[in-house]
Scaffold this motif. Sequence first.
Motif, mmCIF file in Angstrom:
data_model
loop_
_atom_site.group_PDB
_atom_site.id
_atom_site.type_symbol
_atom_site.label_atom_id
_atom_site.label_comp_id
_atom_site.label_asym_id
_atom_site.label_seq_id
_atom_site.Cartn_x
_atom_site.Cartn_y
_atom_site.Cartn_z
ATOM 1 N N VAL A 172 34.457 90.858 54.024
ATOM 2 C CA VAL A 172 35.558 91.280 53.146
ATOM 3 C C VAL A 172 35.607 92.805 53.041
ATOM 4 O O VAL A 172 36.662 93.396 52.872
ATOM 5 C CB VAL A 172 35.403 90.641 51.732
ATOM 6 N N HIS A 173 34.444 93.443 53.193
ATOM 7 C CA HIS A 173 34.338 94.900 53.074
ATOM 8 C C HIS A 173 34.224 95.581 54.434
ATOM 9 O O HIS A 173 33.841 96.748 54.523
ATOM 10 C CB HIS A 173 33.139 95.253 52.192
ATOM 11 N N GLY A 174 34.534 94.848 55.507
ATOM 12 C CA GLY A 174 34.500 95.420 56.843
ATOM 13 C C GLY A 174 33.107 95.534 57.428
ATOM 14 O O GLY A 174 32.898 96.281 58.385
ATOM 15 N N ILE A 175 32.146 94.799 56.874
ATOM 16 C CA ILE A 175 30.767 94.840 57.353
ATOM 17 C C ILE A 175 30.533 93.630 58.251
ATOM 18 O O ILE A 175 30.681 92.496 57.807
ATOM 19 C CB ILE A 175 29.770 94.829 56.172
ATOM 20 N N ASP A 176 30.167 93.904 59.512
ATOM 21 C CA ASP A 176 29.896 92.822 60.441
ATOM 22 C C ASP A 176 28.397 92.752 60.684
ATOM 23 O O ASP A 176 27.735 93.780 60.842
ATOM 24 C CB ASP A 176 30.633 93.049 61.763
ATOM 25 N N VAL A 177 27.868 91.546 60.688
ATOM 26 C CA VAL A 177 26.453 91.309 60.940
ATOM 27 C C VAL A 177 26.313 90.125 61.882
ATOM 28 O O VAL A 177 27.201 89.281 61.971
ATOM 29 C CB VAL A 177 25.654 91.022 59.639
ATOM 30 N N VAL A 178 25.190 90.073 62.561
ATOM 31 C CA VAL A 178 24.811 88.906 63.352
ATOM 32 C C VAL A 178 24.044 87.985 62.410
ATOM 33 O O VAL A 178 23.164 88.440 61.672
ATOM 34 C CB VAL A 178 23.918 89.324 64.542
ATOM 35 N N VAL A 179 24.377 86.714 62.383
ATOM 36 C CA VAL A 179 23.728 85.751 61.488
ATOM 37 C C VAL A 179 22.582 85.069 62.231
ATOM 38 O O VAL A 179 22.760 84.585 63.349
ATOM 39 C CB VAL A 179 24.751 84.709 60.976
ATOM 40 N N ASP A 180 21.400 85.059 61.591
ATOM 41 C CA ASP A 180 20.208 84.468 62.194
ATOM 42 C C ASP A 180 19.537 83.546 61.172
ATOM 43 O O ASP A 180 18.882 84.019 60.242
ATOM 44 C CB ASP A 180 19.240 85.571 62.633
ATOM 45 N N LEU A 181 19.716 82.235 61.352
ATOM 46 C CA LEU A 181 19.067 81.260 60.481
ATOM 47 C C LEU A 181 17.622 81.072 60.925
ATOM 48 O O LEU A 181 17.353 80.713 62.068
ATOM 49 C CB LEU A 181 19.790 79.916 60.526
ATOM 50 N N ILE A 182 16.686 81.307 60.002
ATOM 51 C CA ILE A 182 15.265 81.053 60.259
ATOM 52 C C ILE A 182 14.982 79.687 59.644
ATOM 53 O O ILE A 182 15.177 79.489 58.441
ATOM 54 C CB ILE A 182 14.382 82.150 59.628
#
Length: 187
Positions: A172-182
Amino acid sequence: MTETATAIVTSKNLDDAYGEVRPAARVDPAELSNLPGTRQRLDENSGPVLRRYMQSAIDGVLLSVVLHRTIPILWAIDEEGSFWFALEEVIDTATAGYLFPFARDLLLKTTQAKLGHPAVVGATKARLGGEIYFDDGLDPPAWVLNNKSGRFGYGEGRRKEHLNSAHSDLAVHGIDVVVDLIVSGKS
């Protein structure tokens, strides 16, 4: 959940989005009475600032790159669905004075204590928690959001969809991340 969200949110919606509310697996004494100095709720004011800060690592500012290889940003979703973030900070147990941000694998003195995920949500229950760290080994380099929290991140019922909801809060704030489920582990 950020203030910019427009949907009517119920407890069931939050359970589906982030997982059920749970108490911390443990709360250390220092976390009961101290909040991290870097603690902020993700909202329309902090979101753009966090985005610019995180973008500095993507853009190659070596200060950000090197710091966040070993000093992750802690995050947690509280009972109401608010996204909180902070550095894991070390305090002096006698004075409660801030000493320094905690770096992975650092050994603390007996007079020092970490303020971890429980402190990020004010020593209350939370739905989910983890870390955000910069991985310059990825191609292209990127920030990674995971559920690495021994207090709120691991456990039965954790799904990638829960992390995707946290990712959406950042997006929503323009922050992109890679999601890593442990799937399991210890923090």
